[in-house]
Design a protein around this motif. Structure first.
Motif, PDB file in Angstrom:
ATOM      1  N   ASP A  77       0.828  -1.221   0.000  1.00  0.00           N
ATOM      2  CA  ASP A  77       0.000   0.000   0.000  1.00  0.00           C
ATOM      3  C   ASP A  77       0.855   1.261   0.000  1.00  0.00           C
ATOM      4  OD1 ASP A  77      -2.497  -1.311   0.097  1.00  0.00           O
ATOM      5  OD2 ASP A  77      -2.565  -1.266   2.291  1.00  0.00           O
ATOM      6  N   LEU A  78       2.077   1.153   0.532  1.00  0.00           N
ATOM      7  CA  LEU A  78       2.955   2.315   0.654  1.00  0.00           C
ATOM      8  C   LEU A  78       3.237   2.959  -0.700  1.00  0.00           C
ATOM      9  CD1 LEU A  78       4.677   3.946   2.721  1.00  0.00           C
ATOM     10  CD2 LEU A  78       6.541   2.338   2.283  1.00  0.00           C
ATOM     11  N   ARG A  79       3.135   2.179  -1.761  1.00  0.00           N
ATOM     12  CA  ARG A  79       3.419   2.694  -3.103  1.00  0.00           C
ATOM     13  C   ARG A  79       2.230   3.431  -3.721  1.00  0.00           C
ATOM     14  NH1 ARG A  79       8.174   0.913  -5.319  1.00  0.00           N
ATOM     15  NH2 ARG A  79       9.188  -0.845  -4.278  1.00  0.00           N
ATOM     16  N   PHE A  80       1.124   3.533  -3.004  1.00  0.00           N
ATOM     17  CA  PHE A  80      -0.086   4.126  -3.550  1.00  0.00           C
ATOM     18  C   PHE A  80      -0.482   5.351  -2.727  1.00  0.00           C
ATOM     19  CE2 PHE A  80       0.174  -0.253  -4.756  1.00  0.00           C
ATOM     20  CZ  PHE A  80      -0.175  -0.249  -6.101  1.00  0.00           C
ATOM     21  N   PRO A  81      -0.013   6.535  -3.136  1.00  0.00           N
ATOM     22  CA  PRO A  81      -0.257   7.740  -2.332  1.00  0.00           C
ATOM     23  C   PRO A  81      -1.734   8.081  -2.209  1.00  0.00           C
ATOM     24  CG  PRO A  81       0.678   8.310  -4.475  1.00  0.00           C
ATOM     25  CD  PRO A  81       0.793   6.820  -4.332  1.00  0.00           C
ATOM     26  N   ALA A 110      -7.220  11.015   9.680  1.00  0.00           N
ATOM     27  CA  ALA A 110      -6.133  10.332  10.386  1.00  0.00           C
ATOM     28  C   ALA A 110      -5.032  11.319  10.752  1.00  0.00           C
ATOM     29  CB  ALA A 110      -5.570   9.213   9.522  1.00  0.00           C
ATOM     30  N   ASP A 111      -4.611  11.296  12.004  1.00  0.00           N
ATOM     31  CA  ASP A 111      -3.438  12.053  12.452  1.00  0.00           C
ATOM     32  C   ASP A 111      -2.186  11.186  12.414  1.00  0.00           C
ATOM     33  OD1 ASP A 111      -4.923  14.401  13.151  1.00  0.00           O
ATOM     34  OD2 ASP A 111      -5.590  13.359  14.958  1.00  0.00           O
ATOM     35  N   VAL A 112      -2.407   9.867  12.541  1.00  0.00           N
ATOM     36  CA  VAL A 112      -1.336   8.877  12.547  1.00  0.00           C
ATOM     37  C   VAL A 112      -1.729   7.777  11.567  1.00  0.00           C
ATOM     38  CG1 VAL A 112      -0.005   7.244  13.946  1.00  0.00           C
ATOM     39  CG2 VAL A 112      -0.892   9.341  14.997  1.00  0.00           C
ATOM     40  N   ILE A 113      -0.787   7.347  10.731  1.00  0.00           N
ATOM     41  CA  ILE A 113      -1.026   6.202   9.845  1.00  0.00           C
ATOM     42  C   ILE A 113      -0.041   5.099  10.219  1.00  0.00           C
ATOM     43  CG2 ILE A 113      -1.026   5.355   7.469  1.00  0.00           C
ATOM     44  CD1 ILE A 113      -1.873   8.147   6.580  1.00  0.00           C
ATOM     45  N   CYS A 114      -0.585   3.905  10.444  1.00  0.00           N
ATOM     46  CA  CYS A 114       0.204   2.767  10.893  1.00  0.00           C
ATOM     47  C   CYS A 114       0.289   1.733   9.783  1.00  0.00           C
ATOM     48  CB  CYS A 114      -0.412   2.143  12.141  1.00  0.00           C
ATOM     49  SG  CYS A 114      -0.435   3.265  13.557  1.00  0.00           S
ATOM     50  N   LEU A 115       1.509   1.345   9.446  1.00  0.00           N
ATOM     51  CA  LEU A 115       1.777   0.431   8.341  1.00  0.00           C
ATOM     52  C   LEU A 115       2.494  -0.807   8.851  1.00  0.00           C
ATOM     53  CD1 LEU A 115       2.050   0.387   4.985  1.00  0.00           C
ATOM     54  CD2 LEU A 115       4.452   0.753   5.580  1.00  0.00           C
ATOM     55  N   SER A 116       1.922  -1.979   8.604  1.00  0.00           N
ATOM     56  CA  SER A 116       2.577  -3.260   8.879  1.00  0.00           C
ATOM     57  C   SER A 116       3.183  -3.771   7.584  1.00  0.00           C
ATOM     58  CB  SER A 116       1.565  -4.284   9.398  1.00  0.00           C
ATOM     59  OG  SER A 116       0.973  -3.855  10.601  1.00  0.00           O
ATOM     60  N   ALA A 117       4.419  -4.301   7.642  1.00  0.00           N
ATOM     61  CA  ALA A 117       5.085  -4.659   6.387  1.00  0.00           C
ATOM     62  C   ALA A 117       5.995  -5.869   6.534  1.00  0.00           C
ATOM     63  CB  ALA A 117       5.897  -3.471   5.877  1.00  0.00           C
ATOM     64  N   GLN A 118       6.230  -6.506   5.363  1.00  0.00           N
ATOM     65  CA  GLN A 118       7.349  -7.420   5.143  1.00  0.00           C
ATOM     66  C   GLN A 118       8.024  -6.922   3.861  1.00  0.00           C
ATOM     67  OE1 GLN A 118       7.243 -11.659   5.536  1.00  0.00           O
ATOM     68  NE2 GLN A 118       5.374 -11.646   6.762  1.00  0.00           N
ATOM     69  N   TRP A 119       9.010  -6.037   4.046  1.00  0.00           N
ATOM     70  CA  TRP A 119       9.639  -5.335   2.923  1.00  0.00           C
ATOM     71  C   TRP A 119      11.093  -5.811   2.829  1.00  0.00           C
ATOM     72  CZ3 TRP A 119       6.637  -1.237   0.642  1.00  0.00           C
ATOM     73  CH2 TRP A 119       7.270  -0.543  -0.401  1.00  0.00           C
ATOM     74  N   PRO A 120      11.472  -6.480   1.734  1.00  0.00           N
ATOM     75  CA  PRO A 120      12.786  -7.121   1.676  1.00  0.00           C
ATOM     76  C   PRO A 120      13.920  -6.200   1.229  1.00  0.00           C
ATOM     77  CG  PRO A 120      11.513  -7.705  -0.259  1.00  0.00           C
ATOM     78  CD  PRO A 120      10.618  -6.844   0.599  1.00  0.00           C
ATOM     79  N   HIS A 127      13.608   2.283  -1.471  1.00  0.00           N
ATOM     80  CA  HIS A 127      12.218   2.687  -1.698  1.00  0.00           C
ATOM     81  C   HIS A 127      11.473   2.836  -0.369  1.00  0.00           C
ATOM     82  CE1 HIS A 127      12.109   0.982  -6.088  1.00  0.00           C
ATOM     83  NE2 HIS A 127      13.103   1.832  -5.870  1.00  0.00           N
ATOM     84  N   TRP A 128      11.710   1.907   0.547  1.00  0.00           N
ATOM     85  CA  TRP A 128      11.096   1.962   1.876  1.00  0.00           C
ATOM     86  C   TRP A 128      11.410   3.289   2.558  1.00  0.00           C
ATOM     87  CZ3 TRP A 128       7.981  -0.705   5.247  1.00  0.00           C
ATOM     88  CH2 TRP A 128       8.171  -0.528   6.627  1.00  0.00           C
ATOM     89  N   CYS A 129      12.670   3.668   2.539  1.00  0.00           N
ATOM     90  CA  CYS A 129      13.092   4.890   3.232  1.00  0.00           C
ATOM     91  C   CYS A 129      12.480   6.131   2.591  1.00  0.00           C
ATOM     92  CB  CYS A 129      14.613   4.989   3.233  1.00  0.00           C
ATOM     93  SG  CYS A 129      15.439   3.658   4.153  1.00  0.00           S
ATOM     94  N   VAL A 130      12.467   6.168   1.265  1.00  0.00           N
ATOM     95  CA  VAL A 130      11.934   7.333   0.562  1.00  0.00           C
ATOM     96  C   VAL A 130      10.415   7.422   0.703  1.00  0.00           C
ATOM     97  CG1 VAL A 130      11.583   8.373  -1.711  1.00  0.00           C
ATOM     98  CG2 VAL A 130      13.831   7.481  -1.086  1.00  0.00           C
ATOM     99  N   LEU A 131       9.726   6.293   0.495  1.00  0.00           N
ATOM    100  CA  LEU A 131       8.264   6.325   0.460  1.00  0.00           C
ATOM    101  C   LEU A 131       7.649   6.582   1.830  1.00  0.00           C
ATOM    102  CD1 LEU A 131       7.622   3.400  -2.038  1.00  0.00           C
ATOM    103  CD2 LEU A 131       7.300   5.841  -2.460  1.00  0.00           C
ATOM    104  N   THR A 132       8.220   6.035   2.888  1.00  0.00           N
ATOM    105  CA  THR A 132       7.666   6.311   4.221  1.00  0.00           C
ATOM    106  C   THR A 132       7.779   7.809   4.537  1.00  0.00           C
ATOM    107  OG1 THR A 132       9.800   5.632   5.183  1.00  0.00           O
ATOM    108  CG2 THR A 132       8.001   4.024   5.247  1.00  0.00           C
ATOM    109  N   ARG A 133       8.916   8.401   4.191  1.00  0.00           N
ATOM    110  CA  ARG A 133       9.078   9.842   4.418  1.00  0.00           C
ATOM    111  C   ARG A 133       8.126  10.647   3.550  1.00  0.00           C
ATOM    112  NH1 ARG A 133      14.694  12.428   4.216  1.00  0.00           N
ATOM    113  NH2 ARG A 133      13.545  13.986   5.429  1.00  0.00           N
ATOM    114  N   ALA A 134       7.982  10.224   2.297  1.00  0.00           N
ATOM    115  CA  ALA A 134       7.100  10.970   1.393  1.00  0.00           C
ATOM    116  C   ALA A 134       5.662  10.954   1.885  1.00  0.00           C
ATOM    117  CB  ALA A 134       7.182  10.373  -0.008  1.00  0.00           C
TER     118      ALA A 134
END
Length: 270
Positions: free
Chosen positions: A154-158, A169-179, A185-192
């Motif tokens: 889902d992180l790839r879908f703004p 939402a004030d807080v968004i919580c993401l559960s992942a298995q990101w290899p 991409h993980w570092c950039v997209l979470t910040r974005a």
């Protein structure tokens, strides 16, 4: 956000649990969560996010059997959240009739406040062959604030994150298995996602090796400015940070992106 007595508070101690998910070992993974939640509670944690499919991993051959354990797993997590006065969020396999879903459960001090079925299934890893996609978003009022849920790909879908923020939402919580191959991409997209929506993002990843996949960890807690408030390395651990809601309001006032949006030109959502 509210404190233990229900009175308004501006700060929240929140954390992510990062661990190596043992494929198919529901009880072993549950014990890791018991220990992790206790460790977070000792440090004042009121919100905890767990990785994706944390009870068993993507053990596709046995997933229906493993999903049959999920109701009991959720009951156990509810008891733990009540004991620790905590909101706990994490993704589990859910069996509904003959359909299997990758579902994130939001448990607030012993009560299931909502569940979110993953909208975007990761076809390169055949997730769409074994699981059904969800069809609804979730933003829920909780004892620690208004929280939106997302899962891994889902992180790839703004659009989803914008929808959650538009829904309050004030807080968004993401559960992942990101290899490992896509760590950048993980570092950039979470910040974005944090920056563009001016929300706190809690992103819990797993770590260790599962079959041919190597997971790098780097669970993160990000501020609405995109600052990394806390970040794990590549080993099992708990990471915590303080979320300052007044600072979030101040930042939204200083950079009034929500006020300056032009939905009259590009549509309400996008």
């Amino acid at each position: 956000m509210s404190d233990k007595t229900g009175e308004a508070t501006q700060q929240l101690t929140a954390g992510c649990l990062q661990f190596n998910i043992a494929m198919g070992d529901v009880e072993g993974n549950l014990q890791k969560v018991r220990d992790g939640l206790q460790a977070l509670a000792r440090q004042g944690g009121r919100l905890a996010v767990l990785p994706e499919m944390w009870s068993c991993g993507f053990d596709y051959r046995n997933l229906a059997t493993l999903a049959a354990h999920t109701p009991q797993v959720v009951e156990t997590v509810a008891a733990l959240s009540a004991r620790h006065d905590m909101v706990v969020i994490g993704s589990l396999p859910e069996l509904d009739g003959d359909a299997l879903y990758n579902t994130s459960y939001l448990v607030d001090r012993g009560v299931v406040r909502g569940r979110y079925r993953k909208l975007h299934l990761f076809s390169p890893m055949r997730e769409d062959r074994y699981l059904q996609a969800g069809s609804k978003t979730l933003v829920a009022d909780t004892s620690v604030g208004r929280i939106g849920l997302a899962i891994c790909y889902d992180l790839r879908f703004p659009e989803l994150f914008r929808r959650l923020t538009l829904d309050g939402a004030d807080v968004i919580c993401l559960s992942a298995q990101w290899p490992k191959p896509r760590r950048d991409h993980w570092c950039v997209l979470t910040r974005a996602r944090a920056i563009e929506n001016q929300v706190f993002v809690l992103a819990a990843n797993c770590c260790g090796v599962q079959g041919k996949l190597d997971f790098f960890g780097s669970s993160m807690i990000l501020s609405p400015r995109g600052e990394v408030l806390a970040e794990a390395k590549d080993q099992p651990c708990e990471v915590l940070a303080t979320l300052d809601k007044q600072a979030q309001r101040d930042y939204r006032a200083a950079i009034p992106a929500w006020h300056d949006r032009r939905p009259d030109v590009y549509g309400v959502l996008t």
